[in-house]
Design a protein around this motif. Structure first.
Motif, PDB file in Angstrom:
ATOM      1  N   ALA A 179      77.342  32.489  37.480  1.00 37.64           N
ATOM      2  CA  ALA A 179      77.650  33.528  36.726  1.00 37.64           C
ATOM      3  C   ALA A 179      77.672  33.065  35.133  1.00 37.64           C
ATOM      4  O   ALA A 179      77.824  31.848  34.930  1.00 37.64           O
ATOM      5  CB  ALA A 179      78.916  34.137  36.832  1.00 37.64           C
ATOM      6  N   ALA A 180      77.405  34.127  34.225  1.00 35.69           N
ATOM      7  CA  ALA A 180      77.380  34.059  32.727  1.00 35.69           C
ATOM      8  C   ALA A 180      78.395  35.491  32.318  1.00 35.69           C
ATOM      9  O   ALA A 180      77.701  36.006  31.495  1.00 35.69           O
ATOM     10  CB  ALA A 180      76.300  33.895  32.214  1.00 35.69           C
ATOM     11  N   PHE A 181      79.516  35.274  32.859  1.00 31.01           N
ATOM     12  CA  PHE A 181      80.263  36.360  32.666  1.00 31.01           C
ATOM     13  C   PHE A 181      80.512  36.490  30.974  1.00 31.01           C
ATOM     14  O   PHE A 181      81.016  35.774  30.371  1.00 31.01           O
ATOM     15  CB  PHE A 181      81.455  36.493  33.424  1.00 31.01           C
ATOM     16  CG  PHE A 181      81.822  37.621  34.453  1.00 31.01           C
ATOM     17  CD1 PHE A 181      80.885  37.626  35.466  1.00 31.01           C
ATOM     18  CD2 PHE A 181      82.760  38.405  34.352  1.00 31.01           C
ATOM     19  CE1 PHE A 181      81.028  38.776  36.339  1.00 31.01           C
ATOM     20  CE2 PHE A 181      82.942  39.454  35.238  1.00 31.01           C
ATOM     21  CZ  PHE A 181      82.009  39.488  36.145  1.00 31.01           C
ATOM     22  N   THR A 182      80.557  37.703  30.457  1.00 34.19           N
ATOM     23  CA  THR A 182      80.930  37.878  29.105  1.00 34.19           C
ATOM     24  C   THR A 182      82.426  37.731  29.051  1.00 34.19           C
ATOM     25  O   THR A 182      83.159  37.793  29.859  1.00 34.19           O
ATOM     26  CB  THR A 182      80.511  39.278  28.576  1.00 34.19           C
ATOM     27  OG1 THR A 182      81.593  40.385  29.405  1.00 34.19           O
ATOM     28  CG2 THR A 182      79.348  39.765  28.870  1.00 34.19           C
ATOM     29  N   ARG A 183      82.812  37.256  27.780  1.00 33.37           N
ATOM     30  CA  ARG A 183      84.692  37.198  27.717  1.00 33.37           C
ATOM     31  C   ARG A 183      85.224  38.541  27.833  1.00 33.37           C
ATOM     32  O   ARG A 183      86.298  38.611  28.801  1.00 33.37           O
ATOM     33  CB  ARG A 183      84.616  36.380  26.144  1.00 33.37           C
ATOM     34  CG  ARG A 183      86.061  36.481  26.157  1.00 33.37           C
ATOM     35  CD  ARG A 183      86.386  35.400  25.027  1.00 33.37           C
ATOM     36  NE  ARG A 183      86.301  34.258  25.498  1.00 33.37           N
ATOM     37  CZ  ARG A 183      86.894  33.136  26.195  1.00 33.37           C
ATOM     38  NH1 ARG A 183      88.079  33.767  26.573  1.00 33.37           N
ATOM     39  NH2 ARG A 183      86.370  32.047  26.319  1.00 33.37           N
ATOM     40  N   GLN A 184      84.531  39.518  27.433  1.00 28.61           N
ATOM     41  CA  GLN A 184      85.412  40.822  27.413  1.00 28.61           C
ATOM     42  C   GLN A 184      85.431  41.203  29.054  1.00 28.61           C
ATOM     43  O   GLN A 184      86.759  41.513  29.323  1.00 28.61           O
ATOM     44  CB  GLN A 184      84.527  41.774  26.857  1.00 28.61           C
ATOM     45  CG  GLN A 184      85.303  43.189  26.749  1.00 28.61           C
ATOM     46  CD  GLN A 184      84.518  44.202  25.847  1.00 28.61           C
ATOM     47  OE1 GLN A 184      84.864  45.470  25.866  1.00 28.61           O
ATOM     48  NE2 GLN A 184      83.352  43.750  25.045  1.00 28.61           N
ATOM     49  N   THR A 185      84.652  41.056  29.830  1.00 31.84           N
ATOM     50  CA  THR A 185      84.631  41.415  31.188  1.00 31.84           C
ATOM     51  C   THR A 185      85.351  40.498  32.103  1.00 31.84           C
ATOM     52  O   THR A 185      86.001  40.699  33.102  1.00 31.84           O
ATOM     53  CB  THR A 185      83.181  41.715  31.914  1.00 31.84           C
ATOM     54  OG1 THR A 185      82.330  40.748  31.555  1.00 31.84           O
ATOM     55  CG2 THR A 185      82.729  43.012  31.060  1.00 31.84           C
ATOM     56  N   GLY A 186      85.071  39.257  31.558  1.00 30.35           N
ATOM     57  CA  GLY A 186      85.813  38.266  32.395  1.00 30.35           C
ATOM     58  C   GLY A 186      87.287  38.179  32.185  1.00 30.35           C
ATOM     59  O   GLY A 186      87.951  37.841  33.141  1.00 30.35           O
ATOM     60  N   THR A 217      74.963  32.631  19.811  1.00 27.22           N
ATOM     61  CA  THR A 217      76.358  33.265  19.342  1.00 27.22           C
ATOM     62  C   THR A 217      76.956  34.238  20.804  1.00 27.22           C
ATOM     63  O   THR A 217      78.038  34.719  20.554  1.00 27.22           O
ATOM     64  CB  THR A 217      76.044  34.413  18.221  1.00 27.22           C
ATOM     65  OG1 THR A 217      75.480  35.502  18.774  1.00 27.22           O
ATOM     66  CG2 THR A 217      75.270  33.658  17.221  1.00 27.22           C
ATOM     67  N   ARG A 218      76.256  34.301  21.755  1.00 24.93           N
ATOM     68  CA  ARG A 218      76.975  34.697  22.798  1.00 24.93           C
ATOM     69  C   ARG A 218      78.121  34.010  23.263  1.00 24.93           C
ATOM     70  O   ARG A 218      78.064  32.649  23.268  1.00 24.93           O
ATOM     71  CB  ARG A 218      76.060  34.726  23.989  1.00 24.93           C
ATOM     72  CG  ARG A 218      76.601  35.619  25.333  1.00 24.93           C
ATOM     73  CD  ARG A 218      75.872  35.270  26.468  1.00 24.93           C
ATOM     74  NE  ARG A 218      74.320  35.587  26.017  1.00 24.93           N
ATOM     75  CZ  ARG A 218      73.382  36.073  26.921  1.00 24.93           C
ATOM     76  NH1 ARG A 218      73.446  36.183  28.125  1.00 24.93           N
ATOM     77  NH2 ARG A 218      71.917  35.988  26.503  1.00 24.93           N
ATOM     78  N   GLU A 219      79.367  34.670  23.910  1.00 24.91           N
ATOM     79  CA  GLU A 219      80.646  34.058  24.296  1.00 24.91           C
ATOM     80  C   GLU A 219      80.635  34.324  25.801  1.00 24.91           C
ATOM     81  O   GLU A 219      80.771  35.585  26.234  1.00 24.91           O
ATOM     82  CB  GLU A 219      81.733  34.536  23.539  1.00 24.91           C
ATOM     83  CG  GLU A 219      82.760  33.485  23.735  1.00 24.91           C
ATOM     84  CD  GLU A 219      83.951  33.810  22.965  1.00 24.91           C
ATOM     85  OE1 GLU A 219      85.034  32.992  22.979  1.00 24.91           O
ATOM     86  OE2 GLU A 219      84.054  34.576  22.021  1.00 24.91           O
ATOM     87  N   THR A 220      80.753  33.333  26.805  1.00 27.86           N
ATOM     88  CA  THR A 220      80.884  33.414  28.110  1.00 27.86           C
ATOM     89  C   THR A 220      82.238  32.985  28.458  1.00 27.86           C
ATOM     90  O   THR A 220      83.022  32.376  27.882  1.00 27.86           O
ATOM     91  CB  THR A 220      79.822  32.711  28.833  1.00 27.86           C
ATOM     92  OG1 THR A 220      79.898  31.360  28.474  1.00 27.86           O
ATOM     93  CG2 THR A 220      78.255  33.376  28.748  1.00 27.86           C
ATOM     94  N   PHE A 221      82.870  33.793  29.614  1.00 26.17           N
ATOM     95  CA  PHE A 221      84.220  33.362  30.019  1.00 26.17           C
ATOM     96  C   PHE A 221      84.564  32.020  30.615  1.00 26.17           C
ATOM     97  O   PHE A 221      85.789  31.699  30.697  1.00 26.17           O
ATOM     98  CB  PHE A 221      84.557  34.807  30.855  1.00 26.17           C
ATOM     99  CG  PHE A 221      86.185  34.607  31.104  1.00 26.17           C
ATOM    100  CD1 PHE A 221      87.077  35.018  30.374  1.00 26.17           C
ATOM    101  CD2 PHE A 221      86.223  34.553  32.654  1.00 26.17           C
ATOM    102  CE1 PHE A 221      88.473  35.122  30.717  1.00 26.17           C
ATOM    103  CE2 PHE A 221      87.788  34.685  33.057  1.00 26.17           C
ATOM    104  CZ  PHE A 221      88.734  34.943  31.968  1.00 26.17           C
TER     105      PHE A 221
END
Length: 284
Positions: A179-186, A217-221
């Motif tokens: 996965a590359a889950f977003t921080r918000q959803t993670g 600039t994307r942030e992953t969980f």
């Protein structure tokens, strides 16, 4: 039968060559610690939200550096290497979010294209439309390896339990969710979704994740993890930076868990009736 598995946590950037070099280093580290199955995250080859930038580095499967590097690694180390996914150029101009599994002799055992597209509108203006560039897959997949039957999924697929149930009923003992889950959803859902998929199917689950702030600039969980059939987290990583997460997978535990709670066997077909309630009246 037992084997050692590894989930590789990465923070892939926009350059596939650098990401391939990082993959080599981390997979070799996992193999040196005894892993015979190593999984990398979704979008191992490039995390790049700028579509033009991504298309500039896209290659078809036969010319992709991640595919070639993983194949060579598997053969060199004599292990199974599972590229969680990488972006592959398709003939119709679309992109496949495609996972690859290579065997110890370097052969490609199978591929899996992400079925469910991440088209969402989150809080704070965060919005994603994966279907605008990617072509969804249409086939679930189970691979019979010498040590276990492996079921495939990628990231957003984790929110669709029917996919995992189909693979489990077909015999999958180990489920995978690179996965590359977003921080918000993670922060809200990552661990609970992974544990639920393991528990409800009585299967091990291995989830290699992207982690941290990426070049685009994307942030992953992050929080790559390996979970047993009872829902216990056997090993996990933090929320940023590289990591090698290792655990011993005893496939006999799958049979034991499914024997205690045989919900795969106990499932029944049913019908659905929608009943309209009568309007409530006031007594005369």
């Amino acid at each position: 039968m037992a084997f050692k598995a590894a989930a590789i946590q990465m923070c892939s950037g926009v350059d596939p060559q650098k990401n391939a070099a990082d993959m080599v280093r981390l997979v070799r580290e996992a193999a040196s610690q005894g892993a015979v199955y190593v999984q990398t995250p979704e979008m191992t080859g490039a995390v790049q939200k700028d579509r033009a930038g991504l298309r500039a580095v896209l290659r078809d499967e036969s010319d992709d550096i991640i595919v070639a590097t993983a194949r060579s690694l598997a053969q060199d180390l004599g292990i199974h290497v599972h590229v969680g996914s990488t972006a592959i150029a398709l003939d119709d101009g679309k992109i496949a979010n495609r996972g690859f599994l290579f065997g110890p002799n370097g052969s490609r055992i199978c591929t899996y294209d992400k079925i469910h597209m991440f088209d969402v509108d989150l809080d704070n203006g965060e919005s994603w439309r994966e279907s605008a560039a990617y072509s969804p897959g249409a086939a679930a997949r189970v691979a019979e390896l010498p040590f276990a039957k492996l079921g495939f999924a990628i990231c957003y697929d984790v929110r669709f339990p029917a996919l995992f149930r189909t693979e489990a009923v077909a015999g999958a003992e180990v489920l995978t969710v690179p996965a590359a889950f977003t921080r918000q959803t993670g922060e809200a859902h990552w661990e609970v979704l992974l544990r639920a998929r393991a528990i409800e199917n009585g299967a091990f689950l291995i989830a290699a994740a992207q982690a941290g702030v990426h070049e685009d600039t994307r942030e992953t969980f992050g929080h790559s993890m390996i979970i047993d059939p009872w829902g216990k987290v056997l090993a996990s990583a933090g929320g940023s930076g590289e990591a090698v997460v290792l655990a011993e997978i005893d496939v006999d535990q799958v049979k034991a868990a499914r024997g205690k709670i045989p919900n795969l066997k106990n499932a029944r077909d049913f019908t659905l009736d929608t009943v309209a309630a009568e309007a409530e009246g006031v007594p005369a």
